[in-house]
Scaffold this active site. Structure first.
Site, PDB file in Angstrom:
ATOM      1  N   ARG A  16      35.477  72.389  61.862  1.00 30.32           N
ATOM      2  CA  ARG A  16      35.287  73.834  61.798  1.00 30.32           C
ATOM      3  C   ARG A  16      36.555  74.639  62.078  1.00 30.32           C
ATOM      4  O   ARG A  16      36.587  75.847  61.883  1.00 30.32           O
ATOM      5  CB  ARG A  16      34.161  74.261  62.764  1.00 30.32           C
ATOM      6  N   GLU A 155      19.354  66.854  74.265  1.00 32.39           N
ATOM      7  CA  GLU A 155      20.148  67.605  73.297  1.00 32.39           C
ATOM      8  C   GLU A 155      19.296  68.664  72.619  1.00 32.39           C
ATOM      9  O   GLU A 155      18.106  68.466  72.360  1.00 32.39           O
ATOM     10  CB  GLU A 155      20.729  66.650  72.244  1.00 32.39           C
ATOM     11  N   ASN A 170      24.270  71.223  80.122  1.00 37.87           N
ATOM     12  CA  ASN A 170      25.235  70.151  80.372  1.00 37.87           C
ATOM     13  C   ASN A 170      26.612  70.531  79.823  1.00 37.87           C
ATOM     14  O   ASN A 170      26.750  70.841  78.650  1.00 37.87           O
ATOM     15  CB  ASN A 170      24.738  68.868  79.674  1.00 37.87           C
TER      16      ASN A 170
HETATM   17  C1  UD1 Z   1      28.110  67.404  73.940  1.00 40.00           C
HETATM   18  C2  UD1 Z   1      26.937  66.933  74.789  1.00 40.00           C
HETATM   19  C3  UD1 Z   1      26.087  68.126  75.165  1.00 40.00           C
HETATM   20  C4  UD1 Z   1      26.930  69.139  75.927  1.00 40.00           C
HETATM   21  C5  UD1 Z   1      28.145  69.530  75.092  1.00 40.00           C
HETATM   22  C6  UD1 Z   1      29.061  70.406  75.892  1.00 40.00           C
HETATM   23  C7  UD1 Z   1      26.473  64.703  73.921  1.00 40.00           C
HETATM   24  C8  UD1 Z   1      25.574  63.881  73.108  1.00 40.00           C
HETATM   25  N1  UD1 Z   1      26.169  65.990  74.007  1.00 40.00           N
HETATM   26  O1  UD1 Z   1      27.586  67.961  72.769  1.00 40.00           O
HETATM   27  O2  UD1 Z   1      25.015  67.721  75.978  1.00 40.00           O
HETATM   28  O3  UD1 Z   1      26.149  70.266  76.208  1.00 40.00           O
HETATM   29  O4  UD1 Z   1      28.868  68.367  74.695  1.00 40.00           O
HETATM   30  O5  UD1 Z   1      30.152  70.766  75.108  1.00 40.00           O
HETATM   31  O6  UD1 Z   1      27.385  64.201  74.504  1.00 40.00           O
HETATM   32  N2  UD1 Z   1      33.980  63.218  70.478  1.00 40.00           N
HETATM   33  C9  UD1 Z   1      34.682  62.062  70.185  1.00 40.00           C
HETATM   34  N3  UD1 Z   1      34.097  61.110  69.408  1.00 40.00           N
HETATM   35  C10 UD1 Z   1      32.852  61.255  68.943  1.00 40.00           C
HETATM   36  C11 UD1 Z   1      32.146  62.423  69.230  1.00 40.00           C
HETATM   37  C12 UD1 Z   1      32.724  63.389  70.022  1.00 40.00           C
HETATM   38  O7  UD1 Z   1      35.818  61.899  70.605  1.00 40.00           O
HETATM   39  O8  UD1 Z   1      32.386  60.337  68.254  1.00 40.00           O
HETATM   40  C13 UD1 Z   1      34.612  64.255  71.299  1.00 40.00           C
HETATM   41  C14 UD1 Z   1      34.854  65.529  70.524  1.00 40.00           C
HETATM   42  O9  UD1 Z   1      36.167  65.552  69.993  1.00 40.00           O
HETATM   43  C15 UD1 Z   1      34.642  66.612  71.559  1.00 40.00           C
HETATM   44  C16 UD1 Z   1      33.719  66.006  72.586  1.00 40.00           C
HETATM   45  O10 UD1 Z   1      33.737  64.610  72.344  1.00 40.00           O
HETATM   46  O11 UD1 Z   1      35.845  66.949  72.209  1.00 40.00           O
HETATM   47  C17 UD1 Z   1      32.305  66.546  72.496  1.00 40.00           C
HETATM   48  O12 UD1 Z   1      31.792  66.287  71.240  1.00 40.00           O
HETATM   49  P1  UD1 Z   1      30.855  67.294  70.495  1.00 40.00           P
HETATM   50  O13 UD1 Z   1      30.472  66.774  69.199  1.00 40.00           O
HETATM   51  O14 UD1 Z   1      31.468  68.649  70.520  1.00 40.00           O
HETATM   52  O15 UD1 Z   1      29.593  67.271  71.479  1.00 40.00           O
HETATM   53  P2  UD1 Z   1      28.374  68.231  71.403  1.00 40.00           P
HETATM   54  O16 UD1 Z   1      27.503  67.800  70.310  1.00 40.00           O
HETATM   55  O17 UD1 Z   1      28.859  69.623  71.386  1.00 40.00           O
END
Ligand code: UD1
Ligand code: CA
Length: 459
Positions: A16, A155, A170
């Site tokens: 995004r 979630e 969270n």
């Molecule tokens: C996650 C949490 C959610 C919380 C939110 C807060 C989970 C399942 N959910 O959601 O409960 O409220 O963060 O911001 O954890 N990332 C990786 N590899 C991946 C996926 C993500 O490195 O495979 C990193 C992303 O770059 C990011 C962070 O992890 O910096 C969070 O990932 P994102 O997809 O934004 O999590 P949310 O779905 O927003």
């Protein structure tokens, strides 16, 4: 003392942002986003920091350097899967592991420290960070039982109306009992339809194991909003700017208009300095006491002494000693060094040159690769012609030299002390001390006795 390690999740694609560069490398507050997380991890006591990287891994490594370790997450299969990538690097090497994101630059170090402190005190399986907010921001909901103990994180995408109504969210920042984390992380189930492994499911596993879950709850949503779009990026920039400006003001610096004062993290400013609007202080800049900076000024990687005045000017990689005044419309380029009390008026440019104390350069001049002694007067429009199309050459102007308006000094050239250069002279050869050079190309005449000078090799 237990050993602490940090895992920073930074493999997400950041789609995004609509950018060709990895999200975590976008600068905020003057530095790549991910470095804020790395610094906070270190400041919170992490001896080892592991960055989970994905797309653009090479560029991230180049930025964060070899002070941190890297693990590669090939496919973005969720936060649980991302954290699991760090297992090999950290298993058996730390007692406590905390997890944070690489896109959360506004998280306060104190908050992280509070989380870790609580964890160390109570030693649960996991201590999580939560925030209370009416706006859910798409975050997971924290589910507690009647006794107030955390039971699960659900979630938003899979939550029913009752859970959606929960206002405790969270933040995605956790502190884990490391052996337990590495043992149980592989048991996180896959969640459909996206086929992702949720780190949040570790809460449920802790409950299943009869272990406690602690939560530290904050109220300032700004800390944990994270950055997904350029809109979030600008918001984070504003938050960081406000914090930096507040800290600077509380340390004794006047900002006439904080909203239009842009000071990067790491810049230092001395007491009783006054900063006018639209001033940008960047990089490794240090400003002394009782200075007046701006308006409309950019200072980058520059050291400024006490009582300097800089108006509507651009300074890059320069050094100013005390009592220097510049502007309006001065430009210092890398290697400019202005001694105490130097005055540089409008439309001057200095590059890779030293101006000794008391030297004055009033208007429209360029000095490049030059060395000026004390109390030199540089007339309006004086130019060091330092470049012959291929190479740069030095100019030396000794103390008390007086240069008339519009003089061209064709380098390499040396002007001896006390010499005078007539207006419009084009100086192509060295000028002896206490003599006068005039004309085009400049001829030379002794000053003291008024006779034709030792310019004997002239034709
Ligand atoms: C996650 C949490 C959610 C919380 C939110 C807060 C989970 C399942 N959910 O959601 O409960 O409220 O963060 O911001 O954890 N990332 C990786 N590899 C991946 C996926 C993500 O490195 O495979 C990193 C992303 O770059 C990011 C962070 O992890 O910096 C969070 O990932 P994102 O997809 O934004 O999590 P949310 O779905 O927003
Ligand atoms: Ca997110």
């Amino acid at each position: 003392m237990s050993k602490i390690a940090a895992v920073i999740l930074a493999a997400g694609q950041g789609t995004r942002m609509k950018s060709s560069r990895p999200k975590v490398l976008h600068p905020v507050g003057g530095r790549p986003m991910v470095l804020w997380s790395v610094d906070k991890a270190r400041a919170s006591g992490a001896e080892e920091v592991v960055l989970v990287v994905g797309e653009g891994a090479e560029a991230v490594k180049e930025t964060a350097g070899d002070e941190v370790r890297y693990v590669f997450q090939e496919e973005q299969l969720g936060t649980g899967h991302a954290a699991l990538q760090a297992r090999e690097a950290l298993a058996g090497k730390a007692d406590t592991v905390f997890v944070l994101y690489g896109d959360m630059p506004t998280l306060r170090t104190e908050t992280l420290q509070r989380l870790i402190q609580r964890h160390e005190e109570r030693k649960p399986a996991v201590t999580m960070l939560s925030v209370t907010s009416e706006d859910s921001m798409g975050f997971g909901r924290v589910v507690r039982d009647e006794a107030g103990n955390v039971r699960a994180i659900v979630e938003e995408a899979v939550a029913g109306p009752e859970i959606l109504a929960i206002e405790e969210l969270n933040c995605g920042v956790y502190c884990f009992d490391a052996p337990w984390l590495w043992e149980r992380l592989p048991d996180v189930p896959v969640t459909q339809p996206k086929g992702e492994y949720y780190l949040t499911d570790m809460i449920g596993l802790a409950v299943e194991d009869g272990r406690t879950v602690e939560a530290v709850t904050i109220r300032d949503v700004e800390e944990v909003q994270g950055i997904n779009t350029r809109v979030h990026l600008a918001r984070a920039e504003g938050i960081l700017r406000e914090r930096i400006n507040e800290e600077i003001m509380l340390s004794g610096v006047t900002l006439i208009d904080p909203a239009t004062t842009y000071i990067e993290a790491g810049v230092r400013v001395g007491r009783d300095t006054v900063i006018y609007p639209n001033t940008h202080l960047q990089g490794e800049t240090v400003i002394g006491e009782e200075c007046v900076i701006g308006p409309n000024t950019i200072v980058r990687d520059t050291r400024v002494g006490d009582r300097c005045e800089i108006t509507a000017s651009v300074l890059e990689e320069a050094v100013l000693e005390d009592d220097v005044d510049i502007g309006p419309f001065g430009h210092l380029r890398p290697g400019a060094h202005l001694g105490q009390g130097v005055h540089m008026g409008n439309f001057g440019e200095v590059k890779n040159s030293y101006l000794a104390p008391g030297t004055k350069m009033g208007h429209f001049s360029y000095l490049g690769d030059a060395e000026l002694g004390e109390d030199v007067n540089v007339g309006a429009g004086t130019i060091t012609c330092n470049y012959d199309g291929q190479r740069k050459h030095p100019t030396v102007i000794e103390e008390r030299v007086f240069i008339g308006s519009g003089a061209m000094l064709v380098a390499p050239v040396r002007v001896g002390k006390g010499a005078k250069i007539g207006a419009g002279a084009v100086v192509t050869r060295d000028v002896p001390e206490e003599s006068l050079a005039y004309g085009v190309p400049a001829r030379n005449k002794g000053l003291a006795r008024g006779q034709e000078a030792e310019d004997d090799d002239e034709d």
